[in-house]
Design a protein around this motif. Structure first.
Motif, short mmCIF file in Angstrom:
data_model
loop_
_atom_site.label_atom_id
_atom_site.label_comp_id
_atom_site.label_asym_id
_atom_site.label_seq_id
_atom_site.Cartn_x
_atom_site.Cartn_y
_atom_site.Cartn_z
N PHE A 111 -2.28 -12.96 -13.55
CA PHE A 111 -3.04 -11.81 -13.03
C PHE A 111 -2.12 -10.68 -12.55
O PHE A 111 -2.51 -9.52 -12.54
CB PHE A 111 -4.12 -12.21 -12.01
N PRO A 135 -7.92 -0.97 -11.71
CA PRO A 135 -7.12 -2.20 -11.84
C PRO A 135 -6.67 -2.75 -10.48
O PRO A 135 -6.55 -3.96 -10.31
CB PRO A 135 -5.91 -1.77 -12.69
N SER A 136 -6.45 -1.84 -9.53
CA SER A 136 -6.00 -2.28 -8.20
C SER A 136 -7.12 -3.01 -7.46
O SER A 136 -6.86 -3.96 -6.72
CB SER A 136 -5.53 -1.09 -7.37
N ASP A 180 -6.78 2.51 -7.70
CA ASP A 180 -7.57 2.67 -8.92
C ASP A 180 -8.31 1.38 -9.29
O ASP A 180 -8.21 0.37 -8.59
CB ASP A 180 -6.68 3.16 -10.09
N GLU A 204 -2.20 -3.02 -16.96
CA GLU A 204 -3.24 -2.00 -16.78
C GLU A 204 -2.68 -0.75 -16.11
O GLU A 204 -3.07 0.38 -16.45
CB GLU A 204 -4.40 -2.56 -15.95
N GLU A 205 -1.79 -0.95 -15.17
CA GLU A 205 -1.19 0.20 -14.48
C GLU A 205 -0.30 1.00 -15.43
O GLU A 205 -0.27 2.23 -15.36
CB GLU A 205 -0.39 -0.27 -13.26
N VAL A 228 0.99 7.66 -9.44
CA VAL A 228 1.65 6.50 -8.84
C VAL A 228 0.97 5.25 -9.39
O VAL A 228 -0.23 5.05 -9.17
CB VAL A 228 1.59 6.53 -7.30
N GLY A 229 1.71 4.49 -10.14
CA GLY A 229 1.18 3.24 -10.67
C GLY A 229 1.60 2.09 -9.77
O GLY A 229 2.17 2.31 -8.70
N ALA A 230 1.32 0.88 -10.19
CA ALA A 230 1.70 -0.28 -9.38
C ALA A 230 2.40 -1.30 -10.26
O ALA A 230 1.92 -1.59 -11.36
CB ALA A 230 0.46 -0.88 -8.74
N TYR A 240 -2.33 -6.93 -14.14
CA TYR A 240 -2.36 -5.74 -13.27
C TYR A 240 -1.27 -4.73 -13.68
O TYR A 240 -1.55 -3.54 -13.87
CB TYR A 240 -2.18 -6.18 -11.82
N PHE A 255 -7.17 -6.43 -8.88
CA PHE A 255 -6.03 -7.16 -8.36
C PHE A 255 -6.27 -7.58 -6.90
O PHE A 255 -5.98 -8.72 -6.51
CB PHE A 255 -4.77 -6.30 -8.47
N PRO A 294 -2.05 -4.17 -2.53
CA PRO A 294 -1.37 -3.09 -3.26
C PRO A 294 -1.47 -1.75 -2.52
O PRO A 294 -2.25 -1.60 -1.58
CB PRO A 294 -2.14 -3.02 -4.59
N HIS A 295 -0.68 -0.78 -2.99
CA HIS A 295 -0.69 0.54 -2.37
C HIS A 295 -1.60 1.52 -3.13
O HIS A 295 -1.81 2.64 -2.69
CB HIS A 295 0.72 1.13 -2.37
N VAL A 296 -2.05 1.12 -4.30
CA VAL A 296 -2.78 2.03 -5.18
C VAL A 296 -4.25 1.62 -5.18
O VAL A 296 -4.59 0.47 -4.93
CB VAL A 296 -2.18 1.97 -6.61
N TYR A 338 3.71 -4.87 -9.41
CA TYR A 338 3.91 -5.95 -8.46
C TYR A 338 4.34 -7.24 -9.16
O TYR A 338 4.08 -7.42 -10.35
CB TYR A 338 2.62 -6.22 -7.66
N ALA A 361 4.16 2.24 -6.93
CA ALA A 361 4.00 1.42 -5.74
C ALA A 361 4.31 -0.01 -6.12
O ALA A 361 3.90 -0.46 -7.19
CB ALA A 361 2.57 1.53 -5.23
N PHE A 392 6.43 5.58 -3.53
CA PHE A 392 5.13 6.27 -3.60
C PHE A 392 4.98 7.33 -2.51
O PHE A 392 4.18 8.25 -2.65
CB PHE A 392 3.97 5.27 -3.61
#
Lengths: 386, 444
Positions: free
Chosen positions: B176, A135-136, A133, B183-184, B156-158, B180, A139, A129-131, B160, B131, B139
């Motif tokens: 999963f 949760p990232s 935090d 949560e984002e 910036v959240g994610a 994710y 992940f 991922p790019h983030v 995917y 992102a 982003f």
């Protein structure tokens, strides 16, 4: 011709640089599996733990793209196109597989192309991922586990917590050794030139970490024993950029009368200045290293504080290098069509210039076709800061 | 003022109403500032639409404003401004256009930039980026914008989704990924709460999400009417009618728009009204954003008897029931499932046809359902997100499906400097000849 195994230190580096992949081919012939990867996001610890040889792919700036354009648009990053061109021409035929990390659109959007046309026995898109935090991080742990399971299926080797820990130790040792080598550039004049350093960076990205560690030790010993030159007048330059992996640019800088003393490039300090935490659970430690410690433009960093605090978090290491390596000027080289770096240019430039260090920004292709033009601009820059 | 090209003639009344939507969205940002409401710079397909609507945050859509600048052939001053601070012309021109606009507004120190197309966008109170696998500028653009709007907070959240891998079962990964995304989205809510000083009204959010689902459904119902022969609406119109779905999701106006479009298309079908008369060739716009300054090219296709009853671009939704979404009481989790399944619901099909890709399966499905005779892509030089990988899609389509005529146009979304009308029309002429020959071959 002297065999690679009979060479030592920088002589071995010269061989490995000039015939990139030569050692990997030998290992392949001895039954080792070779897994290629691209970018600083290549999960080398996991590959080492899987018992395969991590092999970082590079292109050739002296070679025109002749086959790749039939598969990939010309708006794709010129580095990615060049590497793919080399791959499709069979330069990496010794590879058994590939891990393609999710670095940027140029890799993500062409991942099907790599998979379908190289048709390797193993291929995995590593969806980083790019983030950064919490949760990232969770992940990232999941996608590391997925990578591990695909490698286990392919190699038949179980990747255990112990094997991961062992691989982390080896790669951290590699990073510590490389930092020691980088330290030898702090001298004025530096004990190792930018061109020699570029060759080292390339040479060690195509061999197993154990061999890399031994080679770096030899290089450090060799370089330390040198008598420093007396020419202390030349300007000290730092090079910032992404996938720069050729001496063409280092020779252009040093041939113009400067010392290249530090870098913040993808195959350089970015690989070696952040360790994996050896005390933490390995998968968490790897997730944190690749997501939070690694300083790359494809990772979004926001402290939640002021813009200046964000800049410090994103680029503070550059100012640190400038201070530690006594840098007089910075060359920022960004490839055309690179959104991640391209959008950072004004921020990086002003952040460095604010501390009184001039920056030369160059946009170019991954090719020596425009080297003469670039050299003229470098010469003008060096004259300006003289 | 730059040269403004005469707009494309639209086939539907609904599409003709779109400029009001777009102007309304831009004006809403200016009005919001006057009324003390919060404005957020927002980017399409980020999954955050409903959160903004539920929290009364007014979105200022960069892509929309840049598209307007391009369509009015008035983007150059902003592109040049961005270039003056070392933003390369090869970067996303949606982004560099709006960054140039921001730079000018900050230098002028005004709320409303004089001479900005359709009044421009208001200065934002926050920036909501994302992102994901779709696009790096989502982003990098917010981050680069903050360089000029230093006091404006950025989130910036994610979002995917599992990448397609023929050897891996994506169903194992969906859970999963959804966790994710959820949560984002929750992080996004926290950020919005902090910067608006308001708490999320979760019941209201749930209602808005339900309305979005209904909008997705009615959108597809309306668009599937385009299967009619002759088609009552083509991509030239769809590049307009995408606006409510893309920029107004979660509003009653968006739902009502597609209901009216549905009724209008039904009526046209009843009367036998088509975009081209006679309709000789049916094409699919299989990928790529259009050149907003050259939408008249769709009319050029129409003048040759060619219509586009279907397109992949901006069809950012699907009938909800086709996605088989797991039940949940959490509206954020629902958004996450809807997002992930929107991408993955072609994966099983692709896995069944060796060598295929989900994107190609989607094109094949549309070719069959909409009875298309040819395929057109557009490759924009400044956008890797949409436009890298088109060659592979085209080659795969020919390999796994059939030797259908394919045209890959080249240009840009905003930057007119790369566009040559005569050359484009020549290429279209040659393509139409190939489509004609193909149709004749298929009849034999």
């Amino acid at each position: 011709m002297v065999e690679s195994k009979d060479l030592k230190g920088l002589a071995k580096v010269e061989r490995y640089y000039n015939d990139y992949g030569v050692r990997t081919k030998e290992l392949k012939a001895n039954g080792k599996k070779i897994i290629g990867y691209v970018s600083a996001l290549g999960p080398v610890e996991v590959l080492t733990a899987a018992g395969v040889v991590p092999f970082r792919l590079k292109g050739n700036v002296d070679e025109a793209i002749t086959k790749g354009d039939a598969y990939m648009e010309t708006i794709v990053c010129p580095f990615v196109r060049n590497v793919f061109d080399a791959a499709i021409k069979g330069r990496f035929d010794f590879m058994d597989g590939m891990v393609l990390p999710h670095l940027c659109d140029s890799l993500d959007r062409t991942s099907d192309v790599w998979r379908d046309y190289l048709n390797l026995p193993y291929f995995h898109f590593f969806n980083v991922p790019h983030v950064t935090d919490e949760p990232s991080i969770e992940f990232m742990k999941e996608i590391l586990k997925l990578l591990i399971s695909t490698l286990e299926d392919y190699t038949g080797n179980k990747i255990t917590i112990d094997s991961l820990r062992q691989a982390i130790l080896l790669h951290n040792e590699n990073r510590r050794l490389m930092r020691s080598l980088y330290d030898l550039r702090k001298n004025n004049p530096p004990l190792i030139s930018g061109t020699e350093m570029m060759k080292v960076l390339v040479a060690i990205m195509g061999i197993p970490v154990e061999e890399s560690n031994e080679l770096i030790k030899e290089i450090i010993e060799e370089v330390r024993s040198r008598k420093p030159s007396l020419d202390r007048q030349k300007k000290r330059i730092m090079l910032i950029g992404d996938q720069i992996d050729s001496v063409a640019i280092t020779e252009a800088i040093e041939g113009s009368g400067a010392y290249l003393v530090m870098d913040d490039i993808s195959i350089g300090s970015k690989m070696y200045y952040q360790d994996v935490d050896e005390e933490k659970e390995p998968i968490l430690a790897l997730a944190e290293r690749y997501l939070r410690k690694l300083k790359i433009p494809t990772t979004f960093v926001d402290t939640g504080g002021t813009y200046q605090e964000n800049l410090n978090a994103r680029f503070g290491h550059m100012r640190k290098y400038i201070e530690e390596f006594d840098v007089d000027g910075v060359i920022l080289l960004v490839y055309k069509y690179c959104d991640p770096y391209g959008f950072e240019v004004p921020a990086i430039k002003s952040y460095i210039e604010e501390i009184g260090v001039p920056v030369l920004y160059l946009e170019d292709e991954y090719s020596t076709s425009s080297l003469a033009r670039m050299k003229t601009r470098i010469e003008a820059f060096l004259e300006m800061i003289a | 003022m730059a040269e403004e090209k005469k707009g494309r003639a639209l086939a539907t009344k609904a599409a003709a109403n779109i400029p009001k939507f777009v102007r309304g969205n831009l004006a809403a940002t200016i009005k919001a500032k006057q009324e003390g409401k919060k404005v957020a710079y927002a980017y399409i397909a980020d999954g955050q639409d409903e959160i903004m609507r539920a929290m009364d945050i007014v979105p200022a859509w960069g892509e929309s404003f840049a598209g307007v600048c391009a369509a009015k052939r008035d983007a150059e001053k902003y592109l040049q401004k961005a270039e003056s601070d070392n933003f390369s012309r090869s970067l996303c021109t949606y982004a560099t256009c709006t960054i140039g606009f921001d730079m000018i507004r900050e230098e002028m120190g005004v709320d409303v930039v004089p001479d900005a197309p359709w009044g421009g966008m208001a200065r934002p109170d926050m920036i909501l980026g994302s992102a994901q696998l779709l696009c790096d500028p989502r982003f990098k653009w917010p981050q680069a914008t903050q360089h000029y709007l230093r006091d404006v907070p950025v989130f910036v959240g994610a979002m995917y989704y599992p990448p397609f891998d023929p050897k891996l079962n994506h169903h194992d990964q969906e859970k999963f990924y959804v966790k994710y995304c959820t949560e984002e989205l929750r992080e996004c809510v926290r950020f919005c709460e902090k910067h608006t000083g308001k708490k999320m009204d979760w019941d209201r959010l749930a209602e808005i999400v339900e309305l979005s689902d209904k909008t997705w459904d009615i959108f597809i119902d309306a668009y599937e009417l385009r299967k009619a022969i002759p088609t009552p609406m083509d991509t030239g119109d769809a590049m307009n009618t995408m606006v409510p779905l893309t920029f107004n999701l979660g509003t009653q106006e968006a739902y009502d728009f597609y209901k009216e479009l549905y009724d209008e298309l039904k009526e046209k079908i009843k009367k036998g009204e088509g975009v081209a008369s006679p309709e000789k060739y049916r094409l699919i716009w299989a990928g790529g954003l259009p050149s907003w300054f050259a939408l008249g090219d769709f009319q050029y296709f129409n003048s040759k008897g060619a219509t586009f009853p279907v397109e992949v671009t901006y069809r950012g939704c699907e009938k909800i029931e086709r996605l088989e979404l797991p039940k949940t009481n959490d509206p954020l989790e629902h958004i996450a499932w809807r997002w992930v399944r929107y991408w993955t619901h072609w994966y099983d099909k692709a896995r069944k046809r060796p060598g295929s890709l989900p994107k190609v399966e989607r094109i094949i499905e549309y070719i069959e359902d909409y009875k298309c005779d040819g395929v057109v892509f557009h490759s924009a030089f400044s956008c890797r997100s949409w436009h890298a990988g088109i060659i592979h899609q085209a080659e795969t389509l020919k390999k796994v499906y059939r030797e259908i005529p394919i045209l890959i146009l080249e240009g840009d979304i905003v930057d007119i400097s790369s566009y040559n009308e005569a050359d484009t029309h020549n290429r279209i002429d040659a393509f139409i000849e190939a489509v004609d020959a193909y149709k004749q071959r298929m009849r034999r």
